[in-house]
Design a protein around this motif. Structure first.
Motif, PDB file in Angstrom:
ATOM      1  N   PRO A 111       0.829  -1.202   0.000  1.00  0.00           N
ATOM      2  CA  PRO A 111       0.000   0.000   0.000  1.00  0.00           C
ATOM      3  C   PRO A 111       0.869   1.258   0.000  1.00  0.00           C
ATOM      4  CG  PRO A 111       0.107  -0.933   2.210  1.00  0.00           C
ATOM      5  CD  PRO A 111       0.883  -1.869   1.308  1.00  0.00           C
ATOM      6  N   GLY A 112       0.373   2.307  -0.632  1.00  0.00           N
ATOM      7  CA  GLY A 112       1.111   3.575  -0.709  1.00  0.00           C
ATOM      8  C   GLY A 112       1.430   4.153   0.662  1.00  0.00           C
ATOM      9  N   ASP A 113       0.685   3.751   1.678  1.00  0.00           N
ATOM     10  CA  ASP A 113       0.913   4.247   3.048  1.00  0.00           C
ATOM     11  C   ASP A 113       2.374   4.058   3.466  1.00  0.00           C
ATOM     12  OD1 ASP A 113      -1.688   2.919   2.478  1.00  0.00           O
ATOM     13  OD2 ASP A 113      -2.295   3.997   4.289  1.00  0.00           O
ATOM     14  N   MET A 114       2.979   2.962   2.993  1.00  0.00           N
ATOM     15  CA  MET A 114       4.385   2.671   3.339  1.00  0.00           C
ATOM     16  C   MET A 114       5.342   3.727   2.792  1.00  0.00           C
ATOM     17  SD  MET A 114       4.998  -1.335   2.535  1.00  0.00           S
ATOM     18  CE  MET A 114       6.779  -1.175   2.626  1.00  0.00           C
ATOM     19  N   TYR A 115       4.876   4.440   1.789  1.00  0.00           N
ATOM     20  CA  TYR A 115       5.742   5.403   1.099  1.00  0.00           C
ATOM     21  C   TYR A 115       5.275   6.841   1.324  1.00  0.00           C
ATOM     22  CZ  TYR A 115       6.589   0.910  -0.990  1.00  0.00           C
ATOM     23  OH  TYR A 115       6.842  -0.429  -1.154  1.00  0.00           O
ATOM     24  N   GLY A 116       4.388   6.982   2.320  1.00  0.00           N
ATOM     25  CA  GLY A 116       3.913   8.326   2.656  1.00  0.00           C
ATOM     26  C   GLY A 116       2.826   8.826   1.732  1.00  0.00           C
ATOM     27  N   GLN A 117       2.198   7.935   0.974  1.00  0.00           N
ATOM     28  CA  GLN A 117       1.082   8.373   0.132  1.00  0.00           C
ATOM     29  C   GLN A 117      -0.031   7.330   0.099  1.00  0.00           C
ATOM     30  OE1 GLN A 117       1.825  10.280  -3.649  1.00  0.00           O
ATOM     31  NE2 GLN A 117      -0.163  11.217  -3.330  1.00  0.00           N
ATOM     32  N   PRO A 118      -0.931   7.397   1.117  1.00  0.00           N
ATOM     33  CA  PRO A 118      -2.077   6.492   1.107  1.00  0.00           C
ATOM     34  C   PRO A 118      -2.886   6.704  -0.175  1.00  0.00           C
ATOM     35  CG  PRO A 118      -1.947   7.701   3.185  1.00  0.00           C
ATOM     36  CD  PRO A 118      -0.940   8.323   2.262  1.00  0.00           C
ATOM     37  N   GLY A 119      -3.635   5.672  -0.547  1.00  0.00           N
ATOM     38  CA  GLY A 119      -4.489   5.810  -1.737  1.00  0.00           C
ATOM     39  C   GLY A 119      -3.877   5.168  -2.970  1.00  0.00           C
ATOM     40  N   PHE A 120      -2.637   4.653  -2.823  1.00  0.00           N
ATOM     41  CA  PHE A 120      -1.957   4.059  -3.979  1.00  0.00           C
ATOM     42  C   PHE A 120      -1.526   2.629  -3.657  1.00  0.00           C
ATOM     43  CE2 PHE A 120      -1.883   8.447  -4.926  1.00  0.00           C
ATOM     44  CZ  PHE A 120      -1.664   8.592  -6.290  1.00  0.00           C
ATOM     45  N   LEU A 121      -1.232   1.890  -4.706  1.00  0.00           N
ATOM     46  CA  LEU A 121      -0.617   0.565  -4.552  1.00  0.00           C
ATOM     47  C   LEU A 121       0.657   0.537  -5.373  1.00  0.00           C
ATOM     48  CD1 LEU A 121      -3.743  -1.745  -5.117  1.00  0.00           C
ATOM     49  CD2 LEU A 121      -2.769  -1.042  -2.906  1.00  0.00           C
ATOM     50  N   ARG A 122       1.711  -0.086  -4.816  1.00  0.00           N
ATOM     51  CA  ARG A 122       2.953  -0.255  -5.578  1.00  0.00           C
ATOM     52  C   ARG A 122       3.060  -1.718  -5.999  1.00  0.00           C
ATOM     53  NH1 ARG A 122       9.231   0.129  -3.739  1.00  0.00           N
ATOM     54  NH2 ARG A 122       8.810  -2.075  -3.375  1.00  0.00           N
ATOM     55  N   ILE A 123       3.256  -1.913  -7.283  1.00  0.00           N
ATOM     56  CA  ILE A 123       3.232  -3.272  -7.847  1.00  0.00           C
ATOM     57  C   ILE A 123       4.557  -3.538  -8.562  1.00  0.00           C
ATOM     58  CG2 ILE A 123       1.989  -4.810  -9.439  1.00  0.00           C
ATOM     59  CD1 ILE A 123      -0.376  -2.579  -9.029  1.00  0.00           C
ATOM     60  N   ASN A 124       5.271  -4.548  -8.081  1.00  0.00           N
ATOM     61  CA  ASN A 124       6.577  -4.897  -8.655  1.00  0.00           C
ATOM     62  C   ASN A 124       6.366  -5.742  -9.922  1.00  0.00           C
ATOM     63  OD1 ASN A 124       9.018  -6.056  -9.270  1.00  0.00           O
ATOM     64  ND2 ASN A 124       9.543  -6.608  -7.174  1.00  0.00           N
ATOM     65  N   LEU A 125       6.795  -5.202 -11.056  1.00  0.00           N
ATOM     66  CA  LEU A 125       6.542  -5.864 -12.341  1.00  0.00           C
ATOM     67  C   LEU A 125       7.696  -6.760 -12.800  1.00  0.00           C
ATOM     68  CD1 LEU A 125       5.144  -2.786 -14.338  1.00  0.00           C
ATOM     69  CD2 LEU A 125       3.853  -4.426 -12.967  1.00  0.00           C
ATOM     70  N   ALA A 126       8.782  -6.817 -12.008  1.00  0.00           N
ATOM     71  CA  ALA A 126       9.991  -7.508 -12.475  1.00  0.00           C
ATOM     72  C   ALA A 126       9.891  -9.013 -12.249  1.00  0.00           C
ATOM     73  CB  ALA A 126      11.226  -6.951 -11.780  1.00  0.00           C
ATOM     74  N   THR A 127       9.038  -9.618 -13.043  1.00  0.00           N
ATOM     75  CA  THR A 127       8.838 -11.057 -12.945  1.00  0.00           C
ATOM     76  C   THR A 127       8.517 -11.609 -14.335  1.00  0.00           C
ATOM     77  OG1 THR A 127       7.707 -12.763 -11.653  1.00  0.00           O
ATOM     78  CG2 THR A 127       6.344 -10.919 -12.404  1.00  0.00           C
ATOM     79  N   GLN A 128       8.475 -12.936 -14.432  1.00  0.00           N
ATOM     80  CA  GLN A 128       8.180 -13.559 -15.717  1.00  0.00           C
ATOM     81  C   GLN A 128       6.760 -13.193 -16.144  1.00  0.00           C
ATOM     82  OE1 GLN A 128       9.622 -15.227 -13.133  1.00  0.00           O
ATOM     83  NE2 GLN A 128      11.653 -15.480 -14.006  1.00  0.00           N
ATOM     84  N   ARG A 129       6.555 -13.178 -17.455  1.00  0.00           N
ATOM     85  CA  ARG A 129       5.253 -12.758 -18.011  1.00  0.00           C
ATOM     86  C   ARG A 129       4.105 -13.616 -17.461  1.00  0.00           C
ATOM     87  NH1 ARG A 129       5.928  -9.786 -22.285  1.00  0.00           N
ATOM     88  NH2 ARG A 129       7.643  -9.137 -20.977  1.00  0.00           N
ATOM     89  N   GLN A 130       4.348 -14.909 -17.256  1.00  0.00           N
ATOM     90  CA  GLN A 130       3.260 -15.763 -16.764  1.00  0.00           C
ATOM     91  C   GLN A 130       2.824 -15.338 -15.355  1.00  0.00           C
ATOM     92  OE1 GLN A 130       6.024 -19.426 -16.721  1.00  0.00           O
ATOM     93  NE2 GLN A 130       4.649 -19.884 -15.031  1.00  0.00           N
TER      94      GLN A 130
END
Ligand SMILES: Cc1ncc(COP(=O)(O)O)c(C=O)c1O
Length: 389
Positions: A353-372
């Motif tokens: 959740p964005g709360d961890m980064y000082g901005q509630p209301g957002f989600l951070r999604i790590n895209l560095a993975t295989q396409r599947q």
């Protein structure tokens, strides 16, 4: 040579923070490491070192610095000098030692929010005062920008000693332009503020952006601004577990103070394998692997973006100019902490959740993975968010 980023490799059961902290069946898209094995040239160099069999106390050889200098010169047309450099066990230990070395307790340290979570703790742990400078979010254009008038006000009002820049910025996904960097450098110079530039994400820039990563140092020099850079191959080559980083600081007094802080914090050694890995990474072979990786990641991002826009067009998604961390505005759906809990519990996908980064209301999604994995995680995120709509 063409590298394979598509074959998934099992990380569960390898004491992997990202996967082994996730519940069975859960797809982890949170902590910023990648599900790709590192470059074969690094694995080969490490294998040769392992075969030697002796892992006692080690020196950091001149070739370590030469690799960094050659890499920065070739890729970024910036040539740091050997005598400006220090090393330590990671970029976070570097940030902490730099802050400790160049501030006194009570000094104000400014950084832009949303911010990488360790910025908050590094400032706080060194007894400094955190000054958050919110970036301006424009949901319409899906882009963050800097309000320079506000920045100038903060400089005048708070009289900070240090500004910590994240270049490129995690988690807004911004790759700062030369104009933005120059304006920041001029304002910091005018207010006698030292800039620490964390450049760990510098290798991740969208090849279709039409701009490159710009190291802060030459721009700061042109503006007469005092600067310190912290960087490492950890993110780019997925070797954070090997633990190394380098600091570049041209000012002798500041550098000596940072060196002292590195010693006080007892982070003055690097892992014997990390020096080998850095030197293998910063080669033509390492670069070729990295270029293909970056193309793969941003193809994945475009694919993710398309699916999100098709399914949930009302949710703004920050344009990912740099980093591999997507930043999704879910403020219209409610509390981001609850949404991320809901995604984990009900849809088995872990995003921060964005709360961890000082901005509630957002989600951070790590895209560095295989396409599947990315495809399956995107399906789960879409299902989970639709059920909140
Ligand atoms: C901006 C930033 N700095 C530093 C780090 C971590 O650096 P290290 O693992 O070298 O301590 C991260 C990791 O996500 C990061 O995003």
């Amino acid at each position: 040579m063409t590298y394979d980023f598509d074959t998934a490799i099992r990380r569960r059961g390898t004491d992997c923070v990202k996967w082994d902290e996730a519940a069975p069946g859960e797809l982890p898209m949170w902590v910023a490491d990648m599900d790709f094995p590192t470059a074969p040239c690094i694995i080969e160099a490490l294998r040769r070192r392992v075969e030697h069999g002796i892992f006692g106390y080690a020196l950091v050889p001149e070739s370590f610095y030469e690799s960094i200098i050659a890499w920065c010169s070739r890729r970024y047309s910036w040539t740091p000098r050997r005598e400006w450099m220090l090393y330590t066990s990671g970029v976070v230990p570097a940030l902490s030692a730099i802050i400790r070395g160049i501030t006194k307790p009570g000094d104000a340290v400014v950084f832009m929010t949303p911010a990488y979570n360790c910025f908050f703790s590094s400032v706080r742990n060194n007894g400094c005062r955190e000054v958050h400078f919110p970036l301006r979010w424009d949901a319409g254009s899906e882009r963050y920008s800097i309000d320079f008038e506000d920045f100038e006000d903060v400089m005048r009002r708070e009289r900070p000693r240090v500004f910590v820049l994240c270049n490129p910025h995690n988690p807004s996904g911004r790759v700062w332009t030369s104009d933005e960097l120059l304006r920041l450098a001029r304002l910091c110079a005018a207010n006698d503020v030292i800039v620490i530039s964390d450049e760990i994400h510098c290798e991740f820039v969208d090849p279709q952006l039409g701009r490159h990563f710009l190291p802060f140092a030459p721009i700061a020099e042109a503006a007469g601004c005092k600067w310190v850079v912290a960087n490492a191959p950890n993110k780019a080559f997925n070797i954070a577990g090997l633990m190394t980083a380098y600091i570049v600081c041209p000012d002798t007094t500041l550098r000596n103070a940072i060196d002292r802080a590195i010693n006080i914090n007892e982070v003055c050694d690097i892992n014997v394998f990390s020096s080998v890995a850095l030197q293998a990474a910063y080669t033509r072979e390492g670069e070729e692997w990295l270029n293909q990786l970056v193309t793969y990641i941003y193809d994945g991002y475009r694919h993710f973006r398309q699916r999100m826009k098709d399914a949930l067009p009302q949710l703004p998604l920050a344009h990912l100019e740099g980093t591999y961390l997507a930043w999704l505005d879910v403020s219209s759906l409610g509390d981001s902490k609850l949404i991320s809990k809901h995604l984990r519990r009900e849809h088995k996908v872990w995003v921060n959740p964005g709360d961890m980064y000082g901005q509630p209301g957002f989600l951070r999604i790590n895209l560095a993975t295989q396409r599947q994995h990315l495809d399956e995680a995107t399906t789960r995120i879409i299902d989970g968010l639709r059920s909140k709509d």
